[in-house]
Motif scaffolding. Structure first.
Motif, PDB file in Angstrom:
ATOM      1  N   ARG A   5       2.851  18.798  -4.003  1.00  0.00           N
ATOM      2  CA  ARG A   5       2.337  18.333  -5.284  1.00  0.00           C
ATOM      3  C   ARG A   5       1.558  17.039  -5.097  1.00  0.00           C
ATOM      4  O   ARG A   5       0.454  16.878  -5.632  1.00  0.00           O
ATOM      5  CB  ARG A   5       3.485  18.122  -6.271  1.00  0.00           C
ATOM      6  N   ALA A   6       2.109  16.096  -4.325  1.00  0.00           N
ATOM      7  CA  ALA A   6       1.412  14.831  -4.072  1.00  0.00           C
ATOM      8  C   ALA A   6       0.079  15.092  -3.371  1.00  0.00           C
ATOM      9  O   ALA A   6      -0.946  14.496  -3.727  1.00  0.00           O
ATOM     10  CB  ALA A   6       2.286  13.906  -3.233  1.00  0.00           C
ATOM     11  N   THR A   7       0.083  15.996  -2.415  1.00  0.00           N
ATOM     12  CA  THR A   7      -1.152  16.330  -1.695  1.00  0.00           C
ATOM     13  C   THR A   7      -2.188  16.928  -2.643  1.00  0.00           C
ATOM     14  O   THR A   7      -3.356  16.534  -2.632  1.00  0.00           O
ATOM     15  CB  THR A   7      -0.852  17.316  -0.547  1.00  0.00           C
ATOM     16  N   LEU A   8      -1.768  17.868  -3.479  1.00  0.00           N
ATOM     17  CA  LEU A   8      -2.698  18.498  -4.417  1.00  0.00           C
ATOM     18  C   LEU A   8      -3.237  17.496  -5.438  1.00  0.00           C
ATOM     19  O   LEU A   8      -4.429  17.513  -5.763  1.00  0.00           O
ATOM     20  CB  LEU A   8      -2.019  19.675  -5.121  1.00  0.00           C
ATOM     21  N   VAL A   9      -2.379  16.618  -5.935  1.00  0.00           N
ATOM     22  CA  VAL A   9      -2.830  15.614  -6.905  1.00  0.00           C
ATOM     23  C   VAL A   9      -3.839  14.670  -6.257  1.00  0.00           C
ATOM     24  O   VAL A   9      -4.888  14.369  -6.834  1.00  0.00           O
ATOM     25  CB  VAL A   9      -1.627  14.833  -7.490  1.00  0.00           C
ATOM     26  N   LEU A  10      -3.527  14.213  -5.054  1.00  0.00           N
ATOM     27  CA  LEU A  10      -4.453  13.300  -4.381  1.00  0.00           C
ATOM     28  C   LEU A  10      -5.788  13.977  -4.059  1.00  0.00           C
ATOM     29  O   LEU A  10      -6.849  13.394  -4.239  1.00  0.00           O
ATOM     30  CB  LEU A  10      -3.828  12.753  -3.097  1.00  0.00           C
ATOM     31  N   ARG A  11      -5.734  15.207  -3.592  1.00  0.00           N
ATOM     32  CA  ARG A  11      -6.966  15.916  -3.208  1.00  0.00           C
ATOM     33  C   ARG A  11      -7.806  16.315  -4.419  1.00  0.00           C
ATOM     34  O   ARG A  11      -9.022  16.127  -4.409  1.00  0.00           O
ATOM     35  CB  ARG A  11      -6.628  17.177  -2.390  1.00  0.00           C
ATOM     36  N   PHE A  12      -7.164  16.854  -5.461  1.00  0.00           N
ATOM     37  CA  PHE A  12      -7.945  17.451  -6.549  1.00  0.00           C
ATOM     38  C   PHE A  12      -7.961  16.626  -7.832  1.00  0.00           C
ATOM     39  O   PHE A  12      -8.937  16.676  -8.573  1.00  0.00           O
ATOM     40  CB  PHE A  12      -7.452  18.873  -6.811  1.00  0.00           C
ATOM     41  N   HIS A  13      -6.917  15.869  -8.116  1.00  0.00           N
ATOM     42  CA  HIS A  13      -6.926  15.021  -9.315  1.00  0.00           C
ATOM     43  C   HIS A  13      -7.610  13.684  -9.010  1.00  0.00           C
ATOM     44  O   HIS A  13      -8.431  13.215  -9.786  1.00  0.00           O
ATOM     45  CB  HIS A  13      -5.500  14.802  -9.831  1.00  0.00           C
ATOM     46  N   CYS A  14      -7.261  13.101  -7.859  1.00  0.00           N
ATOM     47  CA  CYS A  14      -7.852  11.812  -7.472  1.00  0.00           C
ATOM     48  C   CYS A  14      -9.135  11.997  -6.670  1.00  0.00           C
ATOM     49  O   CYS A  14      -9.818  11.017  -6.368  1.00  0.00           O
ATOM     50  CB  CYS A  14      -6.855  11.004  -6.656  1.00  0.00           C
ATOM     51  N   ASP A  15      -9.434  13.234  -6.289  1.00  0.00           N
ATOM     52  CA  ASP A  15     -10.660  13.574  -5.561  1.00  0.00           C
ATOM     53  C   ASP A  15     -10.785  12.807  -4.247  1.00  0.00           C
ATOM     54  O   ASP A  15     -11.862  12.325  -3.891  1.00  0.00           O
ATOM     55  CB  ASP A  15     -11.891  13.341  -6.442  1.00  0.00           C
ATOM     56  N   LEU A  16      -9.671  12.703  -3.505  1.00  0.00           N
ATOM     57  CA  LEU A  16      -9.686  12.037  -2.209  1.00  0.00           C
ATOM     58  C   LEU A  16     -10.029  13.049  -1.119  1.00  0.00           C
ATOM     59  O   LEU A  16      -9.740  14.237  -1.241  1.00  0.00           O
ATOM     60  CB  LEU A  16      -8.319  11.421  -1.894  1.00  0.00           C
ATOM     61  N   SER A  17     -10.610  12.556  -0.058  1.00  0.00           N
ATOM     62  CA  SER A  17     -10.901  13.410   1.094  1.00  0.00           C
ATOM     63  C   SER A  17      -9.604  13.689   1.845  1.00  0.00           C
ATOM     64  O   SER A  17      -8.564  13.074   1.579  1.00  0.00           O
ATOM     65  CB  SER A  17     -11.888  12.704   2.029  1.00  0.00           C
ATOM     66  N   VAL A  18      -9.679  14.589   2.809  1.00  0.00           N
ATOM     67  CA  VAL A  18      -8.509  14.890   3.645  1.00  0.00           C
ATOM     68  C   VAL A  18      -8.055  13.623   4.369  1.00  0.00           C
ATOM     69  O   VAL A  18      -6.856  13.320   4.418  1.00  0.00           O
ATOM     70  CB  VAL A  18      -8.848  16.019   4.657  1.00  0.00           C
ATOM     71  N   GLU A  19      -9.000  12.869   4.904  1.00  0.00           N
ATOM     72  CA  GLU A  19      -8.676  11.654   5.642  1.00  0.00           C
ATOM     73  C   GLU A  19      -8.031  10.605   4.734  1.00  0.00           C
ATOM     74  O   GLU A  19      -7.062   9.958   5.110  1.00  0.00           O
ATOM     75  CB  GLU A  19      -9.940  11.070   6.305  1.00  0.00           C
ATOM     76  N   GLN A  20      -8.572  10.426   3.531  1.00  0.00           N
ATOM     77  CA  GLN A  20      -8.005   9.459   2.591  1.00  0.00           C
ATOM     78  C   GLN A  20      -6.598   9.882   2.167  1.00  0.00           C
ATOM     79  O   GLN A  20      -5.698   9.051   2.062  1.00  0.00           O
ATOM     80  CB  GLN A  20      -8.907   9.331   1.362  1.00  0.00           C
TER      81      GLN A  20
END
Length: 165
Positions: free
Chosen positions: A114-129
């Motif tokens: 869930r944290a990974t999905l939120v960071l990637r798609f809600h916060c629009d972070l890159s894989v590296e970020q």
């Protein structure tokens, strides 16, 4: 401007942003408020160091996500969760069913996914970020993202199948 004034100005300007991220992680406005409170308290303690960060928003986001994950591991969530409450702001009618289905599905994936999905798609972070925030490798982020999305697809497909009956 002294350090307390700088801290107050920063937190005042980013409070709603932090609350939205916290809500996306836990899907409970009250718990989101608790996560934000803990985050800004920890930020205050580390403010002298934090204000020198190259990207202060990223620094604070890391604190928030790590607090969320720590609470998940510590069992706080399972001991204090009373019930699901409706969101404070009403969704548009056409989005309400989808939002509820997505909420239920996200609630059933692991906290790390869930944290990974939120960071990637809600916060629009890159894989590296995202890897930097979670303190893991980019490969782990990719794996957690793929597994989380696969789990969501299965869960949302189950909901769609039930609605077709």
């Amino acid at each position: 401007m002294n350090t307390d004034e700088e801290y107050t100005a920063y937190v005042s300007g980013r409070l709603l942003w932090l609350r939205r991220i916290a809500y996306a992680l836990c899907w409970d406005w009250h718990r989101a408020d608790d996560l934000v409170q803990t985050t800004i308290t920890r930020l205050y303690v580390k403010w002298r160091h934090a204000r020198e960060a190259a990207d202060l928003d990223a620094y604070v986001r890391v604190i928030l996500v790590r607090i969320f994950l720590k609470e998940q591991r510590a069992g706080w969530f399972s001991r204090t969760r009373l019930s699901a409450a409706p969101p404070e702001a009403a969704a548009r009618a056409e989005d309400a069913d989808l939002a509820m289905d997505l909420h239920r599905a996200l609630d059933r994936v692991s906290p790390r996914q869930r944290a990974t999905l939120v960071l990637r798609f809600h916060c629009d972070l890159s894989v590296e970020q995202t890897a930097a925030v979670l303190g893991c490798s980019t490969g782990t982020v990719k794996t957690q993202t793929a597994r989380g999305l696969a789990a969501l697809r299965v869960l949302l497909d189950v909901v769609a199948t039930k609605e077709d009956r």
